[in-house]
Scaffold this motif. Structure first.
Motif, PDB file in Angstrom:
ATOM      1  N   SER A 128      49.242  39.517  54.294  1.00 26.56           N
ATOM      2  CA  SER A 128      50.378  38.668  53.905  1.00 26.56           C
ATOM      3  C   SER A 128      51.190  39.332  52.803  1.00 26.56           C
ATOM      4  CB  SER A 128      49.895  37.278  53.470  1.00 26.56           C
ATOM      5  OG  SER A 128      49.068  37.354  52.336  1.00 26.56           O
ATOM      6  N   ARG A 129      50.526  40.023  51.873  1.00 24.63           N
ATOM      7  CA  ARG A 129      51.262  40.743  50.830  1.00 24.63           C
ATOM      8  C   ARG A 129      52.097  41.859  51.441  1.00 24.63           C
ATOM      9  NH1 ARG A 129      50.148  40.612  45.246  1.00 24.63           N
ATOM     10  NH2 ARG A 129      50.666  42.811  45.024  1.00 24.63           N
ATOM     11  N   GLU A 130      51.492  42.609  52.374  1.00 24.39           N
ATOM     12  CA  GLU A 130      52.230  43.689  53.028  1.00 24.39           C
ATOM     13  C   GLU A 130      53.453  43.139  53.751  1.00 24.39           C
ATOM     14  OE1 GLU A 130      49.358  45.454  55.600  1.00 24.39           O
ATOM     15  OE2 GLU A 130      48.333  46.569  53.993  1.00 24.39           O
ATOM     16  N   LEU A 131      53.266  42.007  54.408  1.00 21.62           N
ATOM     17  CA  LEU A 131      54.360  41.387  55.150  1.00 21.62           C
ATOM     18  C   LEU A 131      55.438  40.887  54.197  1.00 21.62           C
ATOM     19  CD1 LEU A 131      55.275  40.596  58.002  1.00 21.62           C
ATOM     20  CD2 LEU A 131      54.084  38.421  57.679  1.00 21.62           C
ATOM     21  N   ALA A 132      55.019  40.273  53.086  1.00 23.05           N
ATOM     22  CA  ALA A 132      55.985  39.765  52.105  1.00 23.05           C
ATOM     23  C   ALA A 132      56.837  40.892  51.539  1.00 23.05           C
ATOM     24  CB  ALA A 132      55.253  39.048  50.977  1.00 23.05           C
ATOM     25  N   PHE A 133      56.245  42.077  51.394  1.00 18.48           N
ATOM     26  CA  PHE A 133      56.986  43.217  50.872  1.00 18.48           C
ATOM     27  C   PHE A 133      57.960  43.791  51.897  1.00 18.48           C
ATOM     28  CE2 PHE A 133      53.351  44.500  47.770  1.00 18.48           C
ATOM     29  CZ  PHE A 133      53.637  43.385  47.001  1.00 18.48           C
ATOM     30  N   ILE A 137      61.135  32.664  50.611  1.00 16.35           N
ATOM     31  CA  ILE A 137      60.767  31.437  49.910  1.00 16.35           C
ATOM     32  C   ILE A 137      59.258  31.249  49.941  1.00 16.35           C
ATOM     33  CG2 ILE A 137      60.889  28.907  50.014  1.00 16.35           C
ATOM     34  CD1 ILE A 137      63.838  29.232  50.869  1.00 16.35           C
ATOM     35  N   ASN A 138      58.635  31.511  51.089  1.00 16.11           N
ATOM     36  CA  ASN A 138      57.189  31.368  51.183  1.00 16.11           C
ATOM     37  C   ASN A 138      56.485  32.377  50.273  1.00 16.11           C
ATOM     38  OD1 ASN A 138      55.213  29.709  52.729  1.00 16.11           O
ATOM     39  ND2 ASN A 138      54.399  31.729  53.228  1.00 16.11           N
ATOM     40  N   SER A 139      57.022  33.604  50.221  1.00 18.74           N
ATOM     41  CA  SER A 139      56.441  34.615  49.340  1.00 18.74           C
ATOM     42  C   SER A 139      56.545  34.197  47.877  1.00 18.74           C
ATOM     43  CB  SER A 139      57.142  35.961  49.551  1.00 18.74           C
ATOM     44  OG  SER A 139      56.902  36.455  50.842  1.00 18.74           O
ATOM     45  N   PHE A 140      57.684  33.595  47.513  1.00 13.56           N
ATOM     46  CA  PHE A 140      57.834  33.127  46.136  1.00 13.56           C
ATOM     47  C   PHE A 140      56.852  31.988  45.837  1.00 13.56           C
ATOM     48  CE2 PHE A 140      62.452  34.727  46.229  1.00 13.56           C
ATOM     49  CZ  PHE A 140      62.097  35.921  45.621  1.00 13.56           C
ATOM     50  N   LYS A 141      56.573  31.147  46.829  1.00 12.29           N
ATOM     51  CA  LYS A 141      55.558  30.106  46.635  1.00 12.29           C
ATOM     52  C   LYS A 141      54.201  30.726  46.350  1.00 12.29           C
ATOM     53  CE  LYS A 141      57.517  26.687  49.859  1.00 12.29           C
ATOM     54  NZ  LYS A 141      57.228  25.963  51.115  1.00 12.29           N
ATOM     55  N   VAL A 142      53.833  31.721  47.156  1.00 11.47           N
ATOM     56  CA  VAL A 142      52.548  32.393  46.954  1.00 11.47           C
ATOM     57  C   VAL A 142      52.515  33.029  45.570  1.00 11.47           C
ATOM     58  CG1 VAL A 142      51.034  34.255  47.739  1.00 11.47           C
ATOM     59  CG2 VAL A 142      52.201  32.816  49.425  1.00 11.47           C
ATOM     60  N   ALA A 143      53.592  33.720  45.201  1.00  7.24           N
ATOM     61  CA  ALA A 143      53.661  34.361  43.886  1.00  7.24           C
ATOM     62  C   ALA A 143      53.493  33.332  42.776  1.00  7.24           C
ATOM     63  CB  ALA A 143      54.990  35.098  43.737  1.00  7.24           C
ATOM     64  N   MET A 144      54.102  32.153  42.940  1.00 13.25           N
ATOM     65  CA  MET A 144      54.023  31.106  41.933  1.00 13.25           C
ATOM     66  C   MET A 144      52.589  30.608  41.770  1.00 13.25           C
ATOM     67  SD  MET A 144      56.094  27.474  41.753  1.00 13.25           S
ATOM     68  CE  MET A 144      55.451  26.896  43.336  1.00 13.25           C
ATOM     69  N   PHE A 145      51.938  30.305  42.879  1.00 10.74           N
ATOM     70  CA  PHE A 145      50.602  29.734  42.787  1.00 10.74           C
ATOM     71  C   PHE A 145      49.540  30.769  42.419  1.00 10.74           C
ATOM     72  CE2 PHE A 145      52.573  26.219  45.120  1.00 10.74           C
ATOM     73  CZ  PHE A 145      52.051  25.142  44.422  1.00 10.74           C
ATOM     74  N   GLN A 146      49.832  32.051  42.639  1.00 13.24           N
ATOM     75  CA  GLN A 146      48.892  33.109  42.260  1.00 13.24           C
ATOM     76  C   GLN A 146      49.262  33.764  40.933  1.00 13.24           C
ATOM     77  OE1 GLN A 146      48.986  35.732  45.706  1.00 13.24           O
ATOM     78  NE2 GLN A 146      47.114  34.816  46.500  1.00 13.24           N
ATOM     79  N   ASP A 162      51.677  35.813  40.425  1.00 11.40           N
ATOM     80  CA  ASP A 162      51.750  37.206  40.883  1.00 11.40           C
ATOM     81  C   ASP A 162      53.165  37.749  40.662  1.00 11.40           C
ATOM     82  OD1 ASP A 162      51.739  39.623  42.242  1.00 11.40           O
ATOM     83  OD2 ASP A 162      50.446  38.882  43.852  1.00 11.40           O
ATOM     84  N   LYS A 163      53.367  38.396  39.519  1.00  5.20           N
ATOM     85  CA  LYS A 163      54.670  38.944  39.169  1.00  5.20           C
ATOM     86  C   LYS A 163      55.071  40.087  40.101  1.00  5.20           C
ATOM     87  CE  LYS A 163      57.187  40.866  35.212  1.00  5.20           C
ATOM     88  NZ  LYS A 163      57.078  41.241  33.770  1.00  5.20           N
ATOM     89  N   ILE A 164      54.099  40.897  40.518  1.00  6.63           N
ATOM     90  CA  ILE A 164      54.396  42.033  41.400  1.00  6.63           C
ATOM     91  C   ILE A 164      54.938  41.543  42.734  1.00  6.63           C
ATOM     92  CG2 ILE A 164      53.382  43.976  42.664  1.00  6.63           C
ATOM     93  CD1 ILE A 164      51.435  44.321  40.324  1.00  6.63           C
ATOM     94  N   LEU A 165      54.309  40.527  43.302  1.00  2.00           N
ATOM     95  CA  LEU A 165      54.777  39.970  44.570  1.00  2.00           C
ATOM     96  C   LEU A 165      56.181  39.400  44.417  1.00  2.00           C
ATOM     97  CD1 LEU A 165      54.456  39.106  47.500  1.00  2.00           C
ATOM     98  CD2 LEU A 165      53.167  37.109  46.722  1.00  2.00           C
ATOM     99  N   PHE A 166      56.430  38.692  43.333  1.00  2.00           N
ATOM    100  CA  PHE A 166      57.773  38.137  43.090  1.00  2.00           C
ATOM    101  C   PHE A 166      58.809  39.255  43.052  1.00  2.00           C
ATOM    102  CE2 PHE A 166      61.316  37.153  40.346  1.00  2.00           C
ATOM    103  CZ  PHE A 166      61.718  35.900  40.782  1.00  2.00           C
ATOM    104  N   ASN A 167      58.554  40.274  42.251  1.00  2.00           N
ATOM    105  CA  ASN A 167      59.543  41.340  42.080  1.00  2.00           C
ATOM    106  C   ASN A 167      59.741  42.158  43.344  1.00  2.00           C
ATOM    107  OD1 ASN A 167      60.455  40.954  39.399  1.00  2.00           O
ATOM    108  ND2 ASN A 167      58.577  41.837  38.604  1.00  2.00           N
ATOM    109  N   ASN A 168      58.681  42.411  44.083  1.00  2.00           N
ATOM    110  CA  ASN A 168      58.819  43.159  45.328  1.00  2.00           C
ATOM    111  C   ASN A 168      59.613  42.374  46.363  1.00  2.00           C
ATOM    112  OD1 ASN A 168      57.274  45.921  45.671  1.00  2.00           O
ATOM    113  ND2 ASN A 168      56.039  44.670  44.290  1.00  2.00           N
TER     114      ASN A 168
END
Length: 297
Positions: free
Chosen positions: A82-87, A96-105, A107-113
């Motif tokens: 899922s991280r690979e896909l979000a990137f 939007i779904n990736s930002f949700k995951v980043a929020m609940f985890q 995860d600054k790296i996921l947000f920025n990527n």
């Protein structure tokens, strides 16, 4: 913080993920994708880890991974894929779904990527309007239903605020409108400033002179600006404050500040609906959203 739920019902999961509770139950029973816990009275509930896993599953499923294939993956593999896909994807729903995951985890790296991937296809303004605004609206609903921890909201809001500030700083400060100054502020005890920050960006982009004062400003501070030779337009955003039983009093105080001046006062946000019937002077204007105001600027 104790009055905010840290354990989630299946209805919470439906609200956050967009997946119907009926479908979530099928995924549990048929594929054992989630393992809810039970209280001493046998009521099912879900952990933050369950929620994050569900969001990752939704991201994969929306990108042509069959549920049966996801069910065969380890939890670590679901997270990795899922991280690979979000990137790699940058459509609105996936972002939007990736930002949700980043929020609940957290995860600054996921947000920025995810954000940087969006920049390959969209301008900052498009990202804010097409993705951040619906995402923040969704966060607002989660907050109202007590599904969200304050820590989650603060984390993601600060990351979005950084992007607004960076893009505002990039603008060339060539002031086209020299006759008017926009003074932007939030009422006392109001901390929800992303909409106001973005409005400041849009005003600067249009060549306006702005003074951004930020959170929690007492109204009596505005008098200082009224002595200026410049034409002043005060702008505030009302999300939580003032409380409903204080809002008329607040606007009566504004009317006292603004009387006998040629200056303007603009209030935006959902709270303005509470005072639509007030008899306000012509130099006080109300708008439900930043978008509504921008259409007229």
């Amino acid at each position: 913080m104790n009055n905010i739920k840290q354990d989630f019902t299946i209805r919470d999961l439906e609200n956050i993920s967009g997946i119907k509770a009926h479908t979530i139950r099928i995924w549990e029973k048929r594929y054992n994708l989630l393992q809810p816990r039970r209280t001493e009275t046998n009521i099912r509930y879900y952990t933050p880890q369950n929620l994050t896993k569900l969001l990752n599953i939704v991201l994969l499923n929306n990108n042509n991974y069959k549920i049966s294939k996801i069910a065969a993956m380890s939890e670590e593999m679901i997270t990795t894929k899922s991280r690979e896909l979000a990137f790699s994807v940058a459509t609105n729903d996936e972002a939007i779904n990736s930002f949700k995951v980043a929020m609940f985890q957290f995860d600054k790296i996921l947000f920025n990527n995810t954000y940087n991937k969006l920049l390959h296809k969209k301008t900052f303004r498009e990202i804010f309007k097409d993705i951040f605004i619906p995402f923040l609206d969704h966060i607002g609903l989660l907050w109202q239903t007590e599904t969200l921890l304050p820590a989650h909201e603060h984390f993601i809001s600060n990351l979005i605020a950084q992007k607004i500030q960076i893009n505002t700083e990039k603008l060339q400060y060539s002031i086209a409108n020299t006759n008017k100054t926009y003074v932007l502020f939030l009422p006392e005890n109001e901390i929800h400033e992303l909409g106001l920050m973005y409005l400041n960006y849009e005003l600067v982009l249009r060549g306006n002179h702005t003074i951004y004062l930020g959170q929690s400003l007492p109204l009596n501070n505005l008098s200082y600006f009224l002595d200026s030779n410049r034409k002043i337009c005060f702008v505030t955003s009302l999300t939580i404050q003032p409380y409903d039983d204080k809002i008329e009093e607040y606007f009566n105080e504004i009317a006292d500040v603004m009387k006998s001046t040629d200056n303007q006062f603009i209030a935006i946000g959902r709270k303005v609906e509470k005072i639509q019937e007030m008899d306000l002077t012509d130099n006080i204007k109300l708008y439900k959203s930043v978008s509504d105001l921008l259409k007229l600027l």
